[in-house]
Design an enzyme around this catalytic site. Structure first.
Site, PDB file in Angstrom:
ATOM      1  N   LYS A  53      72.293 -67.164  28.951  1.00 33.92           N
ATOM      2  CA  LYS A  53      72.721 -66.737  30.286  1.00 33.92           C
ATOM      3  C   LYS A  53      72.035 -65.414  30.600  1.00 33.92           C
ATOM      4  O   LYS A  53      72.458 -64.351  30.160  1.00 33.92           O
ATOM      5  CB  LYS A  53      74.239 -66.579  30.315  1.00 33.92           C
ATOM      6  N   CYS A  86      90.808 -30.853  41.980  1.00 31.27           N
ATOM      7  CA  CYS A  86      90.625 -29.482  42.450  1.00 31.27           C
ATOM      8  C   CYS A  86      90.879 -29.492  43.956  1.00 31.27           C
ATOM      9  O   CYS A  86      90.166 -30.170  44.709  1.00 31.27           O
ATOM     10  CB  CYS A  86      89.203 -29.000  42.168  1.00 31.27           C
ATOM     11  N   ASP A 127      70.809 -62.177  32.663  1.00 28.96           N
ATOM     12  CA  ASP A 127      71.546 -61.272  33.547  1.00 28.96           C
ATOM     13  C   ASP A 127      70.635 -60.822  34.680  1.00 28.96           C
ATOM     14  O   ASP A 127      69.957 -59.800  34.591  1.00 28.96           O
ATOM     15  CB  ASP A 127      72.049 -60.070  32.744  1.00 28.96           C
ATOM     16  N   CYS A 178      84.988 -24.015  39.886  1.00 31.50           N
ATOM     17  CA  CYS A 178      85.344 -22.882  40.749  1.00 31.50           C
ATOM     18  C   CYS A 178      86.559 -22.111  40.249  1.00 31.50           C
ATOM     19  O   CYS A 178      86.908 -21.074  40.836  1.00 31.50           O
ATOM     20  CB  CYS A 178      85.581 -23.361  42.176  1.00 31.50           C
ATOM     21  N   CYS A 229      89.812 -25.694  37.591  1.00 34.61           N
ATOM     22  CA  CYS A 229      88.574 -26.404  37.918  1.00 34.61           C
ATOM     23  C   CYS A 229      87.419 -25.809  37.111  1.00 34.61           C
ATOM     24  O   CYS A 229      87.210 -24.584  37.136  1.00 34.61           O
ATOM     25  CB  CYS A 229      88.285 -26.287  39.407  1.00 34.61           C
ATOM     26  N   GLU A 231      72.195 -72.961  26.794  1.00 36.29           N
ATOM     27  CA  GLU A 231      71.153 -72.117  27.359  1.00 36.29           C
ATOM     28  C   GLU A 231      71.588 -70.661  27.365  1.00 36.29           C
ATOM     29  O   GLU A 231      72.788 -70.375  27.514  1.00 36.29           O
ATOM     30  CB  GLU A 231      70.864 -72.556  28.799  1.00 36.29           C
ATOM     31  N   CYS A 274      84.694 -25.324  46.501  1.00 38.44           N
ATOM     32  CA  CYS A 274      84.218 -25.801  45.198  1.00 38.44           C
ATOM     33  C   CYS A 274      82.802 -26.361  45.357  1.00 38.44           C
ATOM     34  O   CYS A 274      82.606 -27.366  46.059  1.00 38.44           O
ATOM     35  CB  CYS A 274      85.171 -26.881  44.679  1.00 38.44           C
ATOM     36  N   TYR A 295      63.158 -67.380  35.889  1.00 38.97           N
ATOM     37  CA  TYR A 295      63.373 -68.536  35.033  1.00 38.97           C
ATOM     38  C   TYR A 295      64.147 -69.586  35.818  1.00 38.97           C
ATOM     39  O   TYR A 295      65.181 -69.276  36.434  1.00 38.97           O
ATOM     40  CB  TYR A 295      64.181 -68.165  33.788  1.00 38.97           C
ATOM     41  N   LYS A 350      80.733 -65.753  27.021  1.00 35.53           N
ATOM     42  CA  LYS A 350      80.176 -64.403  27.096  1.00 35.53           C
ATOM     43  C   LYS A 350      80.417 -63.676  25.786  1.00 35.53           C
ATOM     44  O   LYS A 350      81.540 -63.700  25.254  1.00 35.53           O
ATOM     45  CB  LYS A 350      80.805 -63.629  28.259  1.00 35.53           C
TER      46      LYS A 350
END
Length: 718
Positions: A115, A426, A117, A411, A408, A113, A432, A224, A314
């Site tokens: 599978k 940072c 999700d 900033c 960064c 069957e 920031c 289902y 899978k």
């Protein structure tokens, strides 16, 4: 007129059930939509005027409208176990050999069957009527979401009497959001400036937890069925026969399953659907293979984690090849600088990918990424796909390595890399902009202050406009109500809702306020532990790192971070302003009183799934009787409390360290009864002799993996 009205309601109910079945299961429209809507409106009006005649599973339930403030929980009669997973065809052949040996050479067949999700769901039918829908939860208990389940249009509320049915039985299945519906929903959210949903599975799961079933109905979820269960021995000899019966009774069973007589046929099925699955309007991530005969399933039995008669294969994540154009650096709430790859668009697993995660500087170096490289991209269940490799044969001779920034990108502050960490950070957490904005978004988030009318998008917009700068400044917004009302997409009603939400946030408990402050490493659980231990913000501020580390489940790293945060003058000023605004800085109510001292000085680890109580309930019981709960096994541990599906590593370590392993019932036997609450701990039984006794479920578990389908009509999903 009363008998006539009752008969009319019953006739309309039966007629609409039939039309729904024809449309959603057989893809047949017997009447025009306008006529269907007219019949439904007539039924709704009659039910409103005569609610005493309305059927519990009336077709009017499809549109929703029930408001559920809190979902109760219910125990599963049959635990919803997981299946063993594999990505290897060799493992499938080994599985086949184990089955063959377990059945001692007898003939057997498999059902293969797809599978799907989605979200596993347990449905109970009594006398042909849907009476309960329960989520998987922890495998032994789940949330009762019946009113939300009733809005799923392809799920029959009343079964067809095409053949005899058991008086009561359970159906396991998968609730999912069709891919076209998911795409439409995200397109709407994008147009409205809302955050996009990660994937259809998360969207379906979130929809089922909505408190208004009318909103659930608008999500257009589908179902289902993949499994049949009932007390005692099944009325069917095989799984395939039960799927045929479910379909005949009107339950939606996907038409993609196949009965296979050998492992070779199983592998043919696996290969056939490798690419073909992307043509379906529902997300799939593998194949489930089950021994068909129920008696043979019983003969093969179960391991501690999963049935020996089933396995899930899978598919490997689909990969694509495209060009890396640039690296964009994003700054998060804690200052972590995360690189994101900008790619030439590439189709992958049914979507077009333009961005991919690179995680950190270590991965850039490990992959030796260079701008202009042809890279391989994989997309699993994540929002952003990831780069897994570089096509070195296509690399230009003059390519240059990517140089990670030293400052960064937001900033300009020099980045630091704390010892032992993968991310550059940072340190300018107060100056920031993206860090400050993210802290505000965290403060108003659902698990923190949950301020109605002030979501992440709105608070980010206010920050950009200079209306708010930190959490305390949010409570200055009432003075700016007129200014807020002039903003696009706000208006007077939106402003009033926002102000009401701010006022309600002052009632949010102290532990959630503490979590909302965004102290590094202080998550929900740690915030709750600290709040329960110190009770007031003054007590927390006065605690040293050593004292904080002594609180259960608060380690040294967390304690150092929290202590440093509370010593910063700017943070102390922030707390003072929040307190002046009326935000809860004290845990209200009396501290929990101990029920006894029976478990004083004893520590426990809880592992696995328990039959009588949830893990949180067991932890609360232990603590109420003076014991402590920890997450790691050491020589100092008193007991490991083992439930179903406990990991083998913990068992092995406990055995090695000679830590007693006890069951849930044995733990409960250590506690005083209602009439013996003051009994001394010495009366507790000696549990050392029970070190190897692990509880075994006394019911037949059924896998909760998406075991779907039967040949026949696919039916409309929409």
């Amino acid at each position: 007129m009363t008998p006539d009205i009752q008969q009319r309601i019953t006739a309309l109910t039966e007629r609409l059930h039939h039309l729904n079945y024809q449309y959603y299961q057989r893809d047949i429209s017997e009447i025009p939509d306008q006529e269907f809507d007219h019949l439904l409106a007539e039924l709704a009006q009659l039910e409103k005027q005569h609610p005493e005649f309305a059927h519990a599973n009336s077709p009017t339930q499809r549109v929703g409208g029930t408001i559920t403030k809190q979902f109760p929980t219910a125990a599963h009669r049959y635990p919803m176990l997981s299946l063993g997973n594999t990505y290897s065809e060799a493992d499938l052949r080994e599985f086949d050999e184990r089955v063959r040996k377990g059945l001692e050479g007898a003939d057997f067949a498999y059902v293969c069957e797809l599978k799907f999700d989605g979200v596993a769901m347990s449905l109970t039918y009594e006398n042909g009527q849907l009476t309960q829908g329960v989520t998987r939860g922890d495998g032994t208990r789940g949330d009762v979401v019946t009113s939300n389940v009733r809005t799923i249009k392809n799920l029959p509320l009343h079964l067809r009497a095409s053949s005899p049915q058991p008086a009561e039985f359970e159906v396991r299945g998968e609730i999912f959001m069709p891919l076209p519906v998911f795409a439409e929903l995200n397109a709407e959210r994008e147009a409205n400036g809302e955050a996009l949903l990660a994937n259809p599975r998360n969207a379906a799961s979130g929809a089922l937890k909505l408190q208004d079933s009318a909103l659930v109905a608008a999500r257009r979820l589908r179902f289902y069925a993949y499994s049949f269960l009932m007390p005692g021995r099944s009325v069917f000899p095989t799984h395939s026969a039960s799927l045929a019966a479910l379909s005949a009774w009107g339950l939606p069973v996907s038409d993609t399953w196949r009965l296979c007589s050998s492992i070779a046929e199983v592998l043919d099925f696996v290969h056939e659907w490798d690419k073909k699955r992307f043509t379906l309007p529902v997300a799939t991530d593998g194949i489930v293979i089950k021994v068909d005969d129920f008696r043979q399933q019983e003969q093969l039995g179960y391991t501690a984690k999963s049935p020996r008669w089933a396995i899930a294969y899978k598919y490997p994540a689909e990969a694509g090849r495209t060009r890396l154009r640039a690296i964009q650096y994003q700054v998060g709430r804690t200052g972590a600088v995360t690189p994101v790859a900008l790619l030439d668009p590439v189709p992958l697993a049914g979507t077009v990918v333009k961005r991919a995660s690179v995680h950190n500087a270590n991965q850039i170096a490990a992959l030796d990424l260079r701008l202009g490289d042809m890279v391989f991209v994989e997309k699993g269940g994540e929002i952003i796909p990831k780069i897994t490799g570089v096509d070195l044969a296509a690399r230009p001779d003059d390519s240059q390595p990517i140089v990670y920034p030293t400052e960064c990108p937001a900033c300009g502050t020099p980045l630091i890399r704390p010892e032992g960490e993968a991310h550059f950070r940072c340190p300018n957490d107060r100056g920031c902009p993206p860090q400050r904005k993210a802290k505000l978004e965290h403060y108003v988030s659902r698990k923190a202050l949950n301020i109605d009318g002030l979501g992440a998008e709105t608070v980010g917009r206010f920050f950009d406009l200079g209306l708010v700068t930190d959490p305390a400044s949010l409570y200055d917004l009432p003075a700016k109500a007129e200014e807020l009302a002039q903003l696009d997409r706000m208006g007077e009603k939106s402003v009033q809702r926002l102000l009401a939400g701010l006022e309600l946030s002052k009632q949010v408990p102290f532990d959630r306020v503490l979590f909302g402050l965004g102290i590094r490493y202080v998550g929900e659980t740690v915030a709750e532990k600290l709040a329960n231990h110190y009770r007031t913000i003054e007590g927390l501020m006065a605690a040293t790192a050593t004292e904080l580390a002594a609180v259960p489940e608060v380690g040294g790293v967390i304690a150092e971070s929290a202590a440093a945060w509370f010593q910063e003058p700017e943070n102390r000023l922030l707390l003072e302003r929040l307190q002046q605004a009326g935000v809860q800085m004290t845990l209200t109510g009396e501290a929990p009183k101990a029920m006894s001292n029976r478990l004083d000085g004893q520590t426990f680890v809880l592992s696995g799934v328990f039959e009588l109580h949830s893990r949180d309930e067991l932890q609360a019981l232990i603590q109420a009787h003076g014991g402590k709960v920890t997450g790691s096994i050491s020589k100092k541990l008193s007991y490991l409390v083992a439930g179903d599906k406990m990991g083998p590593a913990k068992r092995e370590k406990a055995t090695e360290l000679k830590v007693p392993i006890i069951s849930e019932n044995e733990l409960l036997a250590m506690l005083p009864s209602a009439t013996d609450a003051a009994a001394p701990a010495a009366n507790a039984p000696d549990m050392a002799a029970s070190a190897e006794r692990i509880p075994t479920p006394d019911v037949t578990p059924e896998s909760s993996a998406p075991l779907n389908t039967r040949p026949g009509q696919q039916g409309s999903l929409f």
